[in-house]
Structure formats: C-alpha cells, structure tokens
Design an enzyme around this catalytic site. Structure first.
Site, PDB file in Angstrom:
ATOM      1  N   ASN A   1       4.712  -1.623  -0.507  1.00  0.00           N
ATOM      2  CA  ASN A   1       4.397  -2.960  -1.000  1.00  0.00           C
ATOM      3  C   ASN A   1       4.386  -2.961  -2.520  1.00  0.00           C
ATOM      4  O   ASN A   1       3.533  -2.302  -3.129  1.00  0.00           O
ATOM      5  CB  ASN A   1       3.033  -3.424  -0.488  1.00  0.00           C
ATOM      6  CG  ASN A   1       2.573  -4.704  -1.171  1.00  0.00           C
ATOM      7  OD1 ASN A   1       3.023  -5.791  -0.844  1.00  0.00           O
ATOM      8  ND2 ASN A   1       1.695  -4.574  -2.168  1.00  0.00           N
ATOM      9  N   GLU A   2       5.359  -3.624  -3.126  1.00  0.00           N
ATOM     10  CA  GLU A   2       5.414  -3.936  -4.557  1.00  0.00           C
ATOM     11  C   GLU A   2       5.530  -2.723  -5.473  1.00  0.00           C
ATOM     12  O   GLU A   2       5.344  -2.856  -6.687  1.00  0.00           O
ATOM     13  CB  GLU A   2       4.224  -4.824  -4.974  1.00  0.00           C
ATOM     14  CG  GLU A   2       4.255  -6.194  -4.308  1.00  0.00           C
ATOM     15  CD  GLU A   2       3.201  -7.158  -4.818  1.00  0.00           C
ATOM     16  OE1 GLU A   2       2.328  -6.730  -5.608  1.00  0.00           O
ATOM     17  OE2 GLU A   2       3.232  -8.337  -4.422  1.00  0.00           O
ATOM     18  N   ASP A   3       5.884  -1.556  -4.935  1.00  0.00           N
ATOM     19  CA  ASP A   3       6.034  -0.395  -5.815  1.00  0.00           C
ATOM     20  C   ASP A   3       7.255  -0.529  -6.721  1.00  0.00           C
ATOM     21  O   ASP A   3       7.255  -0.024  -7.850  1.00  0.00           O
ATOM     22  CB  ASP A   3       6.111   0.893  -4.993  1.00  0.00           C
ATOM     23  CG  ASP A   3       4.786   1.218  -4.324  1.00  0.00           C
ATOM     24  OD1 ASP A   3       3.842   0.420  -4.457  1.00  0.00           O
ATOM     25  OD2 ASP A   3       4.693   2.267  -3.658  1.00  0.00           O
TER      26      ASP A   3
ATOM     27  N   SER B   1       9.025  -3.812  -0.205  1.00  0.00           N
ATOM     28  CA  SER B   1       8.812  -5.256  -0.166  1.00  0.00           C
ATOM     29  C   SER B   1       8.102  -5.650  -1.447  1.00  0.00           C
ATOM     30  O   SER B   1       6.959  -5.244  -1.660  1.00  0.00           O
ATOM     31  CB  SER B   1       7.985  -5.663   1.051  1.00  0.00           C
ATOM     32  OG  SER B   1       7.808  -7.061   1.105  1.00  0.00           O
TER      33      SER B   1
ATOM     34  N   HIS C   1       8.606 -11.636  -3.192  1.00  0.00           N
ATOM     35  CA  HIS C   1       7.230 -12.109  -3.270  1.00  0.00           C
ATOM     36  C   HIS C   1       7.200 -13.184  -4.350  1.00  0.00           C
ATOM     37  O   HIS C   1       7.407 -12.879  -5.522  1.00  0.00           O
ATOM     38  CB  HIS C   1       6.278 -10.969  -3.628  1.00  0.00           C
ATOM     39  CG  HIS C   1       6.159  -9.926  -2.558  1.00  0.00           C
ATOM     40  ND1 HIS C   1       5.270  -8.867  -2.645  1.00  0.00           N
ATOM     41  CD2 HIS C   1       6.806  -9.762  -1.381  1.00  0.00           C
ATOM     42  CE1 HIS C   1       5.388  -8.106  -1.552  1.00  0.00           C
ATOM     43  NE2 HIS C   1       6.325  -8.634  -0.785  1.00  0.00           N
TER      44      HIS C   1
END
Length: 845
Positions: free
Chosen positions: A431-433, A486, A503
């Site tokens: 997530n968002e790395d 993501s 996102h």
C-alpha cells in the site's frame, strides 16, 4: 498409529511485566488468544484505551516487555506418534521456553510456527511453557539504528516500524491510536499424531462454456514414520457427496486426485449469481484406520484482471466467469486494535453489511494483518470479492537477508493458507510504497529488469514487490492475479489516471478540490478516496465521558481524530457547502452530509464511466470500518453503526441506477455569481446481463414551493444497455433567466411497472438554499413483531433524511432525498412494538 488429537492451550495462563521478579507479580490471563492490553484491563491495571484520553495513559505499555506462562500436563502419546507445539500467531518478538529450554525464537507476527517437542516432553507430568515477549517498539528503534545508510522514508507511525514484521498500524496511523500490542494473538495448541494432513488445496480448470470443470485436489502429508498411507478424497456440494477417490501417498508425502464435474454450479459475487461452495475432504488412512481428516470449501470460477489498450489508456477491471464486474466497494482496516477481541460473528456482521450496502469488493489494506480465516469464509459464503494486499504500507522497507527470508516465509504461509478462497481475486504487493518512493525521490528505473540491481539502490523494497512476492504467488496460487502495489501502473507515476489503479486524495488531502467534481479526478480503478465524517452521537457518548466536552472543537474530540489538519479540512468542506452550526449533534450531521455527498458524487460518476469502454473499473472507498471509536473516513463506525454515506453508496450501486446531474458551477471562484445557464445530463447504469426496457422520468421541482417549474421529461420504452451505461440526455439545458428559482432535478426509473431507482440533483451549494418548512411527514403504515414500514412524504424537496442508528435495528434506507409526489417506504427490522420510534434529521431542520 494414532489419530491426530488437538489440545488447545487456552486456559491457565498468567503474565507479568518482565521487570517484575516477584511471584506475586504474576496476573491471571482470562483466555488465550489475547494481547497484553486485554489482560491488563482484565486485571484492572489499565483503563479502556478507547475512552477519552486513556490512550495516553496506556502509552507505558508500548515500551514494556512481558512474559506469559502456563503449566500443562504431557498429553498421552501412543507409540509411534509425535507431539507438536503449534502457534498460529505470536506478536511479535517471542522467545519460547519449555521447562526452561529455548525451543523457538519468533520475530514475525504474520507467521505460524510449529515445534516438535516429543523429546522435550519425555517426562510425564507437568511441564512449564514460558514465552518472553520483547518490546517491539524498542527493538524496532534498535534495528533502525543498525542501518543508518538505509533511507527510512515513510508516512504514518515511527519509521522504525519498517524493520519489524508486525501490523504497521500498531505504531499509530491517521485514523488509529498508538497501541503496541504483544501476546499470543492467535491459537496455541498441542498436537499428537503419527501422521497428519499438512496442507490441502485445489486447482480448478473451468471450461470456456462453463459446462464442465476439472478439480484437482492436492494433499501434503507429514508422518513420523514412512509407510503405506492412503488419501481418500471426497468432493461434495451442499453436504451431498458427488464423488470420491482413494490414492496412495507418495514417498515424498504427496497425493492428488482429479475430479470431472459436469454442469458445475459456479461461484459468483453477490448480485450476479449464487456464491456456490463445493467442499473437498481428505481422510488420511493407514491399515484401515483414519489418522486425520481435513476439509476445505472452494469455488468453481474464473477471475481475471483485464488490462488492455483502449482510448483511455490501458484498462484495469475484473472479470469473473467471463462477466465484467464493476467493483464498487471499500477498503478494510483491522476491525480492532486488540485483534483477538474480533469474533467470527463480528467479522460476519461486517461482511453482511457490505452485502446490505450492495458493495461487491473489499480491499484488505497492507498496513494491517492477513485476516482471520473467518473473515474470508464470510466473503466466500456471501459473495464478496477480496483485494488482498501483502502487509507492507507507506514506507521504504529494508531488505536485509534475514528480513527477506522472514518475508518469504510469511508470504508463502499466508498464500498457502488462503489460496482456496474463491473470494480472493488479486494479491497486491503493498500500500502506497511506490508513492513513498516518488515523494522521497528514491531511485526507480522501471526499464532496469535486474533484481540484483534493485537491491543496490536506495529503493531496495522494489525487490520484494517485483521479484519475491510475485514468485511466491506464481508458485503457490498460480491462478491469482498479482499486482506490484496500490497504487501502481506499469511503472508510471502513481497518479497516472490512464493505467493501473490510483489513490485519489485531491478531495480532502492534496489540492482539496470540490467534491462535486470527484468523478473527473478518477482513473482506471480508484482503489482509495475518502471524506471524513463524525460517527453518530451514540458512539461519541461512548468515548466522551464529560458532558462539557461535547462540542465540535473539544480537546477530546480532536484527540480522537488522528488525521493531520482535520480541523481545516472539515471546516473547509462544511463552510463551502453548508450553513454551519455550533451544537455537536448538528455538526455531526453536517459532516455526515458532506461525506455522503462526496461518496455519491464519486461513485455515481465512476459507475457511469464503466459504460464508456470500462473507463473506470471500480471504486473502493477509504474506508469501510474503524479500529476504535473515532472520527475518520469510515462509512461505518467501530460499533457497526452505518453513517449516511453507507446508504448513499448503496443507492448508487443499485443493479439499475438512474443518474442526473447539472454541470458544476464553481461558486467560490466566480465571486458567487450564479450561472446564467446550466447544462444537465440524464443516464441509466445497469449491472444486469441482459438488455431490459424501462421508463425514465425527469421532473424539475422548486426548492421553495415543491411545484414543477417546467414540463417534466419522460422517456418510455428505453432500451437499457446490459452491464453498462445508457445516456438519455447529454446536452440538456436550464435557462436560469426563465427558471430563476432554485429547483431540483428529480429522476425516477420504472422496470416492469416497478419503481426501481431514483436520483435527485440539487443546486449547489446547499448553504444558499432555504430548506426550512418542508412539510415532511413520516408515518408508520404497518407493524409486526419485529418489523415496521414507514411511509415518507413531503410538500417540498427534502435533503438527506437520516434515521437514528440503534443497536439491533436495521434500516432498509436512510440519508434519503424526498420530493413531492414521490412517497418512499422504509422498512425497519428489529424494532419491537412499544419501542420508541427512531429519531430522524434532515438538512435545514
């Protein structure tokens, strides 16, 4: 030989602070699984950290180490059997000692561990099991110091969390407290057996015409002694055996059986068909004696992510059993900070709410945990698709050799544990790395395909997401799609709207755009977006003890909102759109109106785009749930009380939904001058698989009088496109010099004589409208033992009629717009005769 026996070690535990040495420092543990905060509360050593400022009073726990101890008797172990101590989850740095001897050292919360203790338990009688839990908070800081060259870029929590394989939200997030748990967080037990089924899984091949399927069941066997074990496989449907086959277990402990299934009953997400589950069982037999039996449920289905070039860039959408699925749904965070407190029943209630809200996909977010089996069981049974992140979130993770090995074991264990679930349709690396990589300016050359080079850059975590994890998924669940992160799309910037998922946080965060234009900000698959809202007053009452603190800007309310800058953001969206209020109950309601409108504008537009060559493949709002009683982006609060946005989303996701909207006029950049004309559009979105006929009506109703200001428009015998969008009006025009009074556009659609959907478009912003004196009437027209039906009518348009959420009561609809000449019915279940009627509130009341 001996049949496998299990002896749960759930009772008889005690614990103490590691710094306490006296015998009277030991305190009883009510039950295991547990974490230390639960056990401290049970012993009156800790107040409920969810109330008031008690989280601060619990911070001392974060920097402590703990020891758990129990005494058990050696179980009877027949000759030729072994005794194994099995831990399904230890949180996190745990040194396990049996009779004073170290038998296991654990450093990964997400990994089950098994230790053969046959020799250690040779002596009969009592044995002492001790587990020392070292402080993860302090260990993480030590680990970070050991690698000063690594760039520890991250969002949320202390950056040292990246060094530890523990739920990352325990370090605190922008919706949750800092509660560093420790303990035996999943089951611990003794197992006695001579042989056991170590794993059972299936691979399914479904024919393209869906008329037949081939199911191959695989088993792995562990045995103390080699021998002629046989595996008896059975395949069942709805409890009825379909077929069986007995196979000899090979010398390396494997066996497989293949079943041909004619006219299979497929597994579908809810709304598209039945979520049919088959069951495969294997009985491990030697010399006619059953030694172990294992069963797993699975579904016969295909699931794909379709990525193909098109006029918008490159698609990203899900196809199940050949049917394209618009994935409207939510992101999921852990449902509690104290994880063992979440029961299977509570998990199921959450997923039932998803179905009630017509949401078809849930995204298990990468900063939490690989969820409990009961979570996925509920998704399987109720037909909810699962987007499953691996547990990496918002950071540049180090790639030390021992950490990579731990990550590989963790990913193998969890993919194997979960691969039989038909609900899981995608595994995602993090997530968002990749957003952290972008914002921190870390090296990422997508054209460099050499993994060894990645490890030498300042973004070594790429190795995890683009080599380690995809290899694990390919080996252990080859039929499941893998996505590196993501958001992510073909190595392009994570905000690229033409590819992959995105996102979209430029409403609330970022540029703080108007929520009315949310649909113009999306991409190919919108896997995060959100708007904060207060929970209902009953939830506020739980964590705000002092009546004097029940005002919108109180210290304790700010403390229970962990989002940076929440005061400015909430104030901005309220002041831009609504007449503000200073009393708490009205303030709560107004924030909920904003959240509901935000979600509606996003979902409604993105679902419409689905019909434009799958321009938008899905929308997963941030977030479904909370981990404690708080003010956050959740659309259902910690106590499973839906906010109005829950109902707004459900209406947009109706199988047949009508939509109407006038073009956005940005009043705040035009000196609040009203537009001279406004364009409007009218359409129908359908998830039905066949073309249907419908009648669509559009009325123009005065906000001030409730009367029609111009002739209504009626489209009869409209052919509604299957699984897409039917545009009815794309160039409608309102001349405000002719129709100067503010009015709503009220759309309805009938199919087969039944009114199936509505939509109401309002002049924006609401603060300019006089919404007093509406002439609303809410009348009970029927009542049974636990169900009531209300009939709602009005003389003038009503905005966002919200009913009270009460424990044990379910409402069929809420957050409703009511217009004259269109009475609506609401069914209330769980309200007994004689109970007080549900309160309600609407805008301008």
């Amino acid at each position: 030989m001996s049949k496998l026996q299990q002896f749960p070690l759930s009772k008889g535990w005690s614990f103490r602070d590691n710094e306490a040495t006296s015998e009277d420092a030991w305190m009883p543990v009510p039950v295991v699984p547990s974490v230390v905060h639960q056990d401290l509360q049970a012993n009156n050593k800790l107040k409920d950290p969810y109330i008031g400022f008690n989280e601060l009073e619990a911070r001392w726990v974060n920097e402590k180490s703990w020891t758990y101890k129990t005494v058990f008797q050696k179980p009877a172990a027949p000759a030729g059997s072994c005794i194994v101590l099995a831990f399904d989850g230890l949180d996190t740095f745990a040194k396990v000692k049996l009779d004073g001897n170290v038998i296991l050292e654990n450093d990964n919360m997400f990994l089950a561990r098994r230790v053969d203790v046959t020799k250690a338990l040779e002596a009969e009688g009592d044995h002492v099991l001790e587990i020392d839990f070292d402080c993860a908070f302090l260990r993480a800081k030590e680990l970070r110091k050991q690698d000063p060259r690594h760039n520890w870029a991250s969002f949320n929590g202390d950056p040292s969390r990246l060094s530890v394989r523990k739920a990352q939200y325990h370090w605190g997030w922008d919706w949750g407290p800092v509660l560093m748990t420790a303990g035996i967080w999943r089951e611990v037990r003794l197992e006695v057996y001579s042989a056991r089924v170590a794993d059972l899984w299936t691979e399914v091949q479904l024919a393209s015409d869906h008329q037949s399927a081939q199911v191959t069941a695989f088993v792995e066997v562990e045995s103390v002694h080699s021998g002629s074990h046989r595996a008896c496989f059975t395949l069942s449907l709805h409890g009825q055996e379909i077929t069986r086959e007995e196979i000899g277990v090979t010398e390396n402990g494997t066996a497989k059986a293949t079943f041909d299934v004619k006219e299979p009953s497929l597994w579908w997400p809810h709304g598209y068909g039945d979520a049919t589950l088959y069951e495969v069982s294997v009985s491990l037999v030697k010399e006619q004696e059953e030694l172990h039996r294992v069963s797993k449920k699975f579904g016969i289905r295909t699931a794909e992510v379709i990525q193909r070039p098109d006029k918008h860039g490159k698609s990203f959408f899900f196809r199940v059993n050949g049917v394209d699925i618009f994935c409207g749904g939510s992101c999921w965070i852990p449902a509690d900070n104290l994880l063992p407190s979440i029961t299977a029943e509570r998990y199921r209630k959450w997923i039932e709410l998803m179905v009630h809200g017509r949401q078809v996909m849930i995204r298990v977010w990468g900063g939490g945990i690989y969820e409990d089996n009961s979570f996925y069981d509920a998704c399987d049974e109720l037909g909810v698709l699962v987007w499953q992140d691996f547990m990496f979130g918002c950071g540049n993770y180090p790639t030390w050799p021992n950490l990579l090995e731990s990550i590989r074991k963790e990913s193998v264990y969890n993919v194997r544990r979960l691969r039989h679930h038909p609900s899981i349709v995608i595994w995602v690396g993090n997530n968002e790395d990749y957003q952290v990589q972008e914002q921190a300016g870390l090296t990422y050359n997508y054209e460099d395909k050499d993994p060894e080079n990645w490890l030498k850059t300042d973004f070594p975590a790429r190795y995890i997401y683009e080599k380690l994890l995809p290899e694990v998924v390919q080996e252990y669940s080859p039929g499941t799609f893998y996505h590196p992160g993501s958001p992510w799309g073909d190595g392009k910037t994570t905000s690229d709207p033409t590819v992959g998922d995105m996102h979209q946080w430029n409403v609330w965060h970022g540029t703080q755009e108007k929520y009315q234009i949310f649909d113009t900000l999306g991409g190919r698959f919108n896997s995060e977006f959100g708007m904060e809202a207060f929970p209902h007053m009953s939830t506020i009452d739980y964590f705000v003890e002092n009546e004097a603190d029940k005002y919108p800007q109180s210290h304790v309310l700010d403390f229970h909102n962990k989002a940076d800058g929440h005061e400015r953001r909430i104030a901005t969206y309220l002041v831009e759109n609504l007449r503000t209020a200073t009393d708490l109950e009205t303030h709560i309601y107004l924030t909920q109106v904003v959240q509901a409108e935000t979600m509606m504008f996003g979902y409604r537009g993105w679902r419409r785009q689905w019909g434009d060559e799958r321009h938008c493949g899905g929308a997963l709002l941030w977030q479904l749930n909370d981990c404690w009683p708080t003010i956050s982006w959740a659309i259902v609060d910690y106590f499973l009380r839906p906010k109005p946005a829950f109902y707004a989303v459900a209406r947009v996701l109706n199988p047949i939904a009508v939509g109407v909207r006038r073009e956005h006029h940005d009043w705040s950049v035009t000196h609040a001058q009203p537009p001279k004309t406004s364009k409007f559009e009218l359409w129908v979105a359908s998830s039905r698989q066949q073309e249907i006929q419908g009648t669509v009506e559009l009325r123009f109703l005065s906000v001030n009088t409730g009367l029609e200001v111009r002739e209504r428009i009626v489209h009869e015998n409209v052919s509604i496109v299957p699984n897409g969008t039917t545009n009815l009006i794309v160039d409608g025009l309102i001349d405000h010099t002719v129709h100067s009074e503010p009015h709503v556009l009220a759309a309805r659609i009938w199919v087969d004589g039944q009114l199936v959907a509505r939509d109401v478009d309002w002049p924006q912003p609401f603060k300019y409208l006089d919404l007093s004196d509406r002439g609303l009437e809410v009348k009970k027209i029927s009542e049974s033992e636990d169900e009531q039906t209300l009939l709602i009518s009005t003389k003038k348009p009503v905005k966002c009629l919200v009913f009270e959420e009460r424990e044990g009561v379910r409402i069929s609809d809420s957050a409703m717009d009511i217009v004259p000449g269109d009475d609506q019915r609401v069914t209330i279940k769980g309200l007994k005769p004689g109970d007080a009627p549900l309160k309600y509130k609407f805008l301008g009341q």
